[in-house]
Motif scaffolding. Structure first.
Motif, PDB file in Angstrom:
ATOM      1  N   ASN A 289       0.856  -1.194   0.000  1.00 45.48           N
ATOM      2  CA  ASN A 289       0.000   0.000   0.000  1.00 45.48           C
ATOM      3  C   ASN A 289       0.890   1.242   0.000  1.00 45.48           C
ATOM      4  OD1 ASN A 289      -1.695   2.143   0.579  1.00 45.48           O
ATOM      5  ND2 ASN A 289      -2.832   1.088   2.185  1.00 45.48           N
ATOM      6  N   PRO A 290       0.859   2.057  -1.061  1.00 46.59           N
ATOM      7  CA  PRO A 290       1.770   3.213  -1.123  1.00 46.59           C
ATOM      8  C   PRO A 290       1.600   4.188   0.037  1.00 46.59           C
ATOM      9  CG  PRO A 290       0.088   3.312  -2.861  1.00 46.59           C
ATOM     10  CD  PRO A 290      -0.003   1.962  -2.255  1.00 46.59           C
ATOM     11  N   ASP A 291       0.409   4.223   0.631  1.00 42.85           N
ATOM     12  CA  ASP A 291       0.185   5.120   1.779  1.00 42.85           C
ATOM     13  C   ASP A 291       0.998   4.710   2.997  1.00 42.85           C
ATOM     14  OD1 ASP A 291      -1.614   6.473   0.199  1.00 42.85           O
ATOM     15  OD2 ASP A 291      -3.398   5.566   1.115  1.00 42.85           O
ATOM     16  N   LYS A 292       1.444   3.445   3.016  1.00 40.14           N
ATOM     17  CA  LYS A 292       2.184   2.940   4.173  1.00 40.14           C
ATOM     18  C   LYS A 292       3.689   2.870   3.936  1.00 40.14           C
ATOM     19  CE  LYS A 292      -1.547   0.151   6.142  1.00 40.14           C
ATOM     20  NZ  LYS A 292      -1.917  -1.176   6.674  1.00 40.14           N
ATOM     21  N   LEU A 293       4.153   3.369   2.807  1.00 42.61           N
ATOM     22  CA  LEU A 293       5.565   3.217   2.468  1.00 42.61           C
ATOM     23  C   LEU A 293       6.353   4.524   2.560  1.00 42.61           C
ATOM     24  CD1 LEU A 293       5.147   0.796  -0.567  1.00 42.61           C
ATOM     25  CD2 LEU A 293       5.924   0.222   1.744  1.00 42.61           C
ATOM     26  N   HIS A 294       5.709   5.587   3.044  1.00 44.81           N
ATOM     27  CA  HIS A 294       6.396   6.887   3.103  1.00 44.81           C
ATOM     28  C   HIS A 294       7.595   6.850   4.040  1.00 44.81           C
ATOM     29  CE1 HIS A 294       3.306   8.620   0.635  1.00 44.81           C
ATOM     30  NE2 HIS A 294       2.352   8.378   1.523  1.00 44.81           N
ATOM     31  N   ALA A 295       7.447   6.196   5.184  1.00 43.99           N
ATOM     32  CA  ALA A 295       8.556   6.178   6.149  1.00 43.99           C
ATOM     33  C   ALA A 295       9.766   5.450   5.561  1.00 43.99           C
ATOM     34  CB  ALA A 295       8.124   5.508   7.451  1.00 43.99           C
ATOM     35  N   VAL A 296       9.525   4.363   4.826  1.00 44.40           N
ATOM     36  CA  VAL A 296      10.627   3.623   4.199  1.00 44.40           C
ATOM     37  C   VAL A 296      11.173   4.400   2.999  1.00 44.40           C
ATOM     38  CG1 VAL A 296      11.228   1.507   2.957  1.00 44.40           C
ATOM     39  CG2 VAL A 296       9.795   1.396   4.999  1.00 44.40           C
ATOM     40  N   ASP A 297      10.274   4.990   2.221  1.00 40.71           N
ATOM     41  CA  ASP A 297      10.693   5.731   1.033  1.00 40.71           C
ATOM     42  C   ASP A 297      11.601   6.898   1.390  1.00 40.71           C
ATOM     43  OD1 ASP A 297      10.826   6.077  -1.673  1.00 40.71           O
ATOM     44  OD2 ASP A 297       8.835   6.907  -1.922  1.00 40.71           O
ATOM     45  N   GLY A 298      11.375   7.481   2.586  1.00 41.32           N
ATOM     46  CA  GLY A 298      12.206   8.595   3.016  1.00 41.32           C
ATOM     47  C   GLY A 298      13.639   8.187   3.304  1.00 41.32           C
ATOM     48  N   GLY A 299      13.844   6.900   3.586  1.00 44.63           N
ATOM     49  CA  GLY A 299      15.190   6.378   3.765  1.00 44.63           C
ATOM     50  C   GLY A 299      15.809   6.623   5.132  1.00 44.63           C
ATOM     51  N   THR A 300      15.061   7.231   6.053  1.00 47.90           N
ATOM     52  CA  THR A 300      15.610   7.551   7.370  1.00 47.90           C
ATOM     53  C   THR A 300      15.370   6.399   8.336  1.00 47.90           C
ATOM     54  OG1 THR A 300      15.186   9.911   7.031  1.00 47.90           O
ATOM     55  CG2 THR A 300      15.544   9.171   9.289  1.00 47.90           C
ATOM     56  N   ARG A 301      16.422   5.971   8.990  1.00 50.29           N
ATOM     57  CA  ARG A 301      16.284   4.949  10.018  1.00 50.29           C
ATOM     58  C   ARG A 301      15.753   5.592  11.290  1.00 50.29           C
ATOM     59  NH1 ARG A 301      17.812   0.402   8.103  1.00 50.29           N
ATOM     60  NH2 ARG A 301      19.322   0.280   6.419  1.00 50.29           N
ATOM     61  N   ILE A 302      14.729   5.006  11.841  1.00 49.47           N
ATOM     62  CA  ILE A 302      14.040   5.601  12.980  1.00 49.47           C
ATOM     63  C   ILE A 302      14.632   5.045  14.276  1.00 49.47           C
ATOM     64  CG2 ILE A 302      11.834   5.781  14.177  1.00 49.47           C
ATOM     65  CD1 ILE A 302      10.484   5.880  11.454  1.00 49.47           C
ATOM     66  N   GLU A 303      15.000   5.957  15.160  1.00 47.95           N
ATOM     67  CA  GLU A 303      15.539   5.559  16.468  1.00 47.95           C
ATOM     68  C   GLU A 303      14.377   5.206  17.377  1.00 47.95           C
ATOM     69  OE1 GLU A 303      18.169   7.432  20.157  1.00 47.95           O
ATOM     70  OE2 GLU A 303      17.819   8.601  18.338  1.00 47.95           O
ATOM     71  N   LEU A 304      14.469   4.055  18.012  1.00 44.50           N
ATOM     72  CA  LEU A 304      13.424   3.598  18.925  1.00 44.50           C
ATOM     73  C   LEU A 304      14.024   3.295  20.281  1.00 44.50           C
ATOM     74  CD1 LEU A 304      11.588   1.076  16.573  1.00 44.50           C
ATOM     75  CD2 LEU A 304      10.670   3.258  17.359  1.00 44.50           C
ATOM     76  N   SER A 305      13.202   3.428  21.305  1.00 41.51           N
ATOM     77  CA  SER A 305      13.625   3.007  22.644  1.00 41.51           C
ATOM     78  C   SER A 305      12.718   1.894  23.101  1.00 41.51           C
ATOM     79  CB  SER A 305      13.571   4.180  23.626  1.00 41.51           C
ATOM     80  OG  SER A 305      12.275   4.730  23.689  1.00 41.51           O
TER      81      SER A 305
END
Length: 305
Positions: A289-305
């Motif tokens: 679903n293209p609506d769910k791929l923006h975070a990956v498309d941006g290429g930024t690794r997300i820091e999580l705790s």
């Protein structure tokens, strides 16, 4: 992710806990976009709060983010219930360091987030705060604005549900990475025999196109069926993209090894995997679903705790 301006003590205090807030919200919501929205809403509430009434900024912000996330989850429930085909969480790029911590990696895995979808908003928030972030029942009761006995009951129900649907076993992260690499090579090379070796006999493929792109509307089940599905990847046109134009890469998604498929101008799909006790692939989650791929498309690794 958007960052508030760091020009005062209020902003600095918020920034100190921003990773925690996003990490809580994403696990409750299963959506990076929704998690980012509620973090921004939390910032607005924080910036207008009477600071004299805030004894513990972390507890105060946790209460804000938990209630905003539960409220957002309630408001999106109907959309998820009427979703076209399987609903899968929005994938995010994570770093290898997330995968190094088995508990942290599992808590953000696609497989667990799918199980958490079955919980009520309260149960999901309580489970995340207790099992992932080790908040006490008293702290959680304050955060979700419920009595401590109610929180204990919600935690018990949530834990039983998760354990029933996601049996725990010792995960060999090196083995998972190796199997993913071999799967990647076999799928891109059309090697059905190797695929058959790597997949569990009752492997299940879940595909999420959201009605926006053509995907299987029901899970694809069975060793041979799933193996043939992936063996044909390099020979078929996908979303108008010829096989020669498609690029696939191994990366870290939701705390584990995954695959990103890219066309000439966009990400078109991601794969994440769950494994059985023998280290074979038992479940494949395919988000297209293209609506769910923006975070990956941006290429930024997300820091999580």
């Amino acid at each position: 992710m958007t960052q508030p301006q760091q020009d005062g003590p209020d902003q600095l205090a918020f920034q100190q806990y921003r990773t925690l807030l996003f990490s809580v919200a994403y696990r409750i919501l299963g959506s990076a976009a929704d998690a980012e929205d509620v973090v921004q809403d939390a910032w607005l509430k924080w910036s207008s709060a009477d600071r004299a009434q805030v004894a513990d900024p972390k507890a105060y912000l946790t209460r804000i983010i938990s209630n905003l996330a539960m409220e957002r989850l309630r408001s999106t429930r109907h959309q998820r219930e009427t979703y076209v085909g399987p609903w899968l969480p929005e994938p995010i790029l994570t770093g290898p360091d997330t995968a190094d911590g088995v508990a942290a990696a599992d808590s953000v895995s696609t497989a667990l987030l799918v199980v958490l979808e079955m919980l009520s908003p309260l149960e999901r928030a309580v489970f995340v705060l207790k099992e992932v972030f080790a908040f006490s029942y008293g702290e959680i009761a304050e955060a979700v604005e419920r009595s401590e006995p109610a929180v204990r009951q919600a935690a018990h129900r949530a834990r039983e549900h998760v354990q029933a649907r996601r049996p725990r076993f010792t995960a060999d992260r090196t083995r998972q990475r190796d199997v993913t690499e071999r799967f990647f090579a076999a799928a891109t090379g059309g090697d059905i025999n190797t695929l058959m070796e790597l997949l569990s006999p009752d492997v299940t493929l879940w595909t999420d196109g959201g009605g926006k792109v053509r995907q299987a509307l029901k899970p694809v089940v069975g060793l041979e069926t799933v193996a043939r599905w992936f063996a044909a990847l390099g020979t078929v046109t996908y979303q108008g993209i010829e096989p020669g134009q498609m690029r696939a890469e191994l990366t870290w998604i939701n705390g584990g090894p995954g695959v990103v498929f890219r066309g000439p101008d966009r990400v078109v799909a991601t794969l994440t995997f769950d494994f059985d006790p023998e280290g074979r692939i038992s479940t494949i989650h395919n988000v297209a679903n293209p609506d769910k791929l923006h975070a990956v498309d941006g290429g930024t690794r997300i820091e999580l705790s």
